[in-house]
Enzyme design. Structure first.
Site, PDB file in Angstrom:
ATOM      1  CD  GLU A   1      17.955 -36.298  81.857  1.00 42.31           C
ATOM      2  OE1 GLU A   1      16.855 -36.768  81.932  1.00 42.31           O
ATOM      3  OE2 GLU A   1      18.358 -35.332  82.191  1.00 42.31           O
TER       4      GLU A   1
ATOM      5  CG  ASN B   1      24.365 -34.471  79.062  1.00 45.09           C
ATOM      6  OD1 ASN B   1      25.388 -34.033  79.824  1.00 45.09           O
ATOM      7  ND2 ASN B   1      23.341 -33.633  79.063  1.00 45.09           N
TER       8      ASN B   1
ATOM      9  CG  HIS C   1      20.862 -30.426  86.740  1.00 41.18           C
ATOM     10  ND1 HIS C   1      20.895 -29.006  86.390  1.00 41.18           N
ATOM     11  CD2 HIS C   1      20.796 -31.160  85.786  1.00 41.18           C
ATOM     12  CE1 HIS C   1      20.761 -29.120  85.228  1.00 41.18           C
ATOM     13  NE2 HIS C   1      20.579 -30.437  84.601  1.00 41.18           N
TER      14      HIS C   1
ATOM     15  CD  GLU D   1      21.652 -30.645  81.223  1.00 43.71           C
ATOM     16  OE1 GLU D   1      20.732 -30.615  82.128  1.00 43.71           O
ATOM     17  OE2 GLU D   1      21.687 -31.454  80.114  1.00 43.71           O
TER      18      GLU D   1
ATOM     19  CG  ASP E   1      21.170 -26.172  87.945  1.00 44.70           C
ATOM     20  OD1 ASP E   1      21.699 -27.173  88.449  1.00 44.70           O
ATOM     21  OD2 ASP E   1      20.131 -26.100  87.092  1.00 44.70           O
TER      22      ASP E   1
HETATM   23  C1  XIL Z   1      15.059 -28.391  80.867  1.00 44.40           C
HETATM   24  C2  XIL Z   1      14.904 -26.897  80.467  1.00 44.40           C
HETATM   25  O1  XIL Z   1      15.750 -26.225  81.387  1.00 44.40           O
HETATM   26  C3  XIL Z   1      13.317 -26.534  80.893  1.00 44.40           C
HETATM   27  O2  XIL Z   1      13.183 -25.159  80.420  1.00 44.40           O
HETATM   28  C4  XIL Z   1      12.435 -27.612  80.170  1.00 44.40           C
HETATM   29  O3  XIL Z   1      11.403 -27.229  80.533  1.00 44.40           O
HETATM   30  C5  XIL Z   1      12.751 -29.133  80.653  1.00 44.40           C
HETATM   31  O4  XIL Z   1      14.380 -29.307  80.432  1.00 44.40           O
HETATM   32  N1  XIL Z   1      18.205 -32.309  81.987  1.00 44.40           N
HETATM   33  C6  XIL Z   1      18.645 -31.986  80.644  1.00 44.40           C
HETATM   34  C7  XIL Z   1      17.870 -30.710  80.306  1.00 44.40           C
HETATM   35  O5  XIL Z   1      19.120 -32.432  79.947  1.00 44.40           O
HETATM   36  O6  XIL Z   1      17.631 -30.589  78.834  1.00 44.40           O
HETATM   37  C8  XIL Z   1      16.812 -30.176  81.109  1.00 44.40           C
HETATM   38  O7  XIL Z   1      16.371 -28.946  80.576  1.00 44.40           O
HETATM   39  C9  XIL Z   1      17.311 -30.138  82.415  1.00 44.40           C
HETATM   40  C10 XIL Z   1      17.418 -31.491  82.919  1.00 44.40           C
END
Ligand code: XIL
Length: 452
Positions: free
Chosen positions: A161, A203, A239, A266, A268
């Site tokens: 990020e 990422n 996401h 990641e 969802d």
């Molecule tokens: C999130 C986790 O799922 C949570 O448990 C934590 O509190 C915060 O981080 N982008 C990412 C992940 O790269 O590491 C994040 O994970 C979600 C967003």
């Protein structure tokens, strides 16, 4: 189908039974070809299907049963982040990360490392640093953590990020960014040195379709590739809500065309169109050979960081959702496998060594990838024709596994290559080629040629 109606005559009844049997056998055939778990379905095209895992849930039997049945790649949800692994400067704690890794490896799964450097979830001591002190601490963190997990990680999110949202296409402001724009490449170089076998990924989120942010990352990857900064993959977090971006496949493809793998890291998806959108993301990955796998960010809806949005594939009680079936069907429909072309660099070095006046020169074209190489050697006659030749190469760390169009004196260190019958004669100024394949590095071969 109901077969007991008294009005059915004998002949149609036989026909009906035959049709029913035929129908049943067709269903059996289809079932036999379809994989029944996400991991197995993805593996049909050489891909993986993974999930984020929280160490604290490894005692929950519903959670672990689904994990072990459905997934063949694991990401630590929080346990490999900077705050978890280096809570005090120079003091490392791998307890949570190791627990997740050992559970995964013990059950035949691979592990994605997440994440070496990120502006979030930094330990307090790092948040308080700046300038060269922070840079040094950050690079040391990369080196230490990647060394601890050396050889055990399929791919590391080296930097997470680092690009800004919105239209700038530039970097996000952060304490790491303020150490200098080259902090990302410094991190990638340190990660490669610490664990040469791990794929190294950048990422980010909101980069799933083609937009200013993903284009900024695209330009960085292209620049890294052109300058030889080690980078192997790009992670798209994905996401999402309701839809996959319509140009997601095109976005994945443009990164793949730069010579890096792409992974959905990641995933969802919230919203009422969830099941369709999951199918669309799956198909976008399967359509690109270098999209090597998909990871969902948690198992059950109750495991999701997006509390209340129910964005995952299993209900809170562990039942498969429509989105699960949508993914499984899309995976079973298949797609071209990840490419086996792992070439990372092609370099050509030419030596001007010419030990015998009118003798010969040799140059090498090296095709090097992570763990192996092919060297093609060009032998060029000088001012007189060759009646035979010998080329000497130096393998400082690699080993020859096969060769063609020359006889080698050995497989490592200094190797003398002599012509075979059909390429002994080379007219003045003309060339012939031979080659060899090896393990490890083919750099520094430095070929020299002598007439014989
Ligand atoms: C999130 C986790 O799922 C949570 O448990 C934590 O509190 C915060 O981080 N982008 C990412 C992940 O790269 O590491 C994040 O994970 C979600 C967003």
């Amino acid at each position: 189908m109901k077969l007991t109606s008294r009005s059915v005559s004998l002949i149609p009844l036989v026909a009906t039974v035959a049709a029913a049997v035929l129908g049943a056998s067709l269903i059996v055939t289809a079932t036999a070809n379809a994989a029944t778990t996400l991991g197995a379905a993805a593996a049909q095209s050489g891909r993986y299907y993974g999930t984020a895992v929280a160490a604290g849930k490894l005692g929950d039997s519903t959670y672990v049963n689904i994990l072990n049945t459905e997934f063949n790649m694991v990401t630590a949800e929080n346990e490999m982040k900077w705050d978890a692994t280096e809570p005090n400067r120079g003091q490392f704690n791998y307890s949570g990360g190791d627990r997740i890794l050992n559970q995964a490896v013990g059950n035949g799964k691979r592990v994605r490392g997440h994440a070496l450097l990120w502006h979030q979830q930094q330990p307090g001591w790092a948040q308080g640093l700046s300038g060269s002190d922070l840079r040094q601490a950050a690079i040391n963190h990369v080196t230490q953590v990647a060394t601890h997990y050396r050889g055990k990680i399929y791919a590391w999110d080296v930097v997470n990020e680092a690009f800004a949202d919105g239209g700038s296409g530039g970097r996000r402001d952060s304490n790491l960014q303020r150490t200098g724009n080259d902090w990302i490449e410094a991190a990638f170089r340190a990660a490669r040195a610490a664990d040469p076998a791990a794929k190294l990924c950048y990422n980010d989120y909101n980069t799933d379709g083609i937009n200013a942010k993903s284009t900024g990352i695209y330009n960085m990857v292209r620049d890294f590739k052109s300058r030889g900064v080690p980078i192997d993959c790009v992670g798209l977090q994905a996401h999402l809500t309701n839809n996959a971006p319509s140009d997601m496949q095109a976005n994945i493809q443009r990164f793949a065309d730069l010579g890096v793998d792409v992974q959905i890291t990641e995933l969802d998806i919230a919203g009422s169109n969830q099941a369709n959108a999951y199918g669309a993301v799956t198909r976008a990955c399967l359509a690109v050979a270098r999209c090597t796998g998909i990871t969902v960010w948690g198992i059950r809806d109750s495991d999701s960081w997006r509390t209340g949005e129910n964005p995952l594939l299993f209900t809170s009680s562990g039942a498969k959702k429509a989105a699960y079936n949508s993914v499984l069907d899309a995976l079973n429909a298949g797609g071209p496998g990840p490419t086996t072309t792992t070439t990372t660099t092609t370099t050509t070095t030419t030596t001007t060594t010419d030990p015998v006046p009118g003798g010969c020169t040799a140059s090498v074209s090296l095709n090097q990838w992570n763990g192996g190489f092919v060297a093609t050697i060009k032998v060029t006659a000088g001012s007189s024709a060759l009646r035979g030749w010998r080329v000497t190469t130096t393998l400082s760390s690699g080993t020859v596994t096969s060769s063609w169009s020359a006889n080698g004196s050995g497989t490592s260190g200094t190797v003398n290559w002599t012509n075979v019958d059909y390429n002994a004669n080379v007219p003045a100024g003309q060339s012939t080629e031979f080659g060899f394949q090896g393990n490890g590095s083919g750099s520094g071969l430095n070929p020299s040629c002598a007439a014989s």
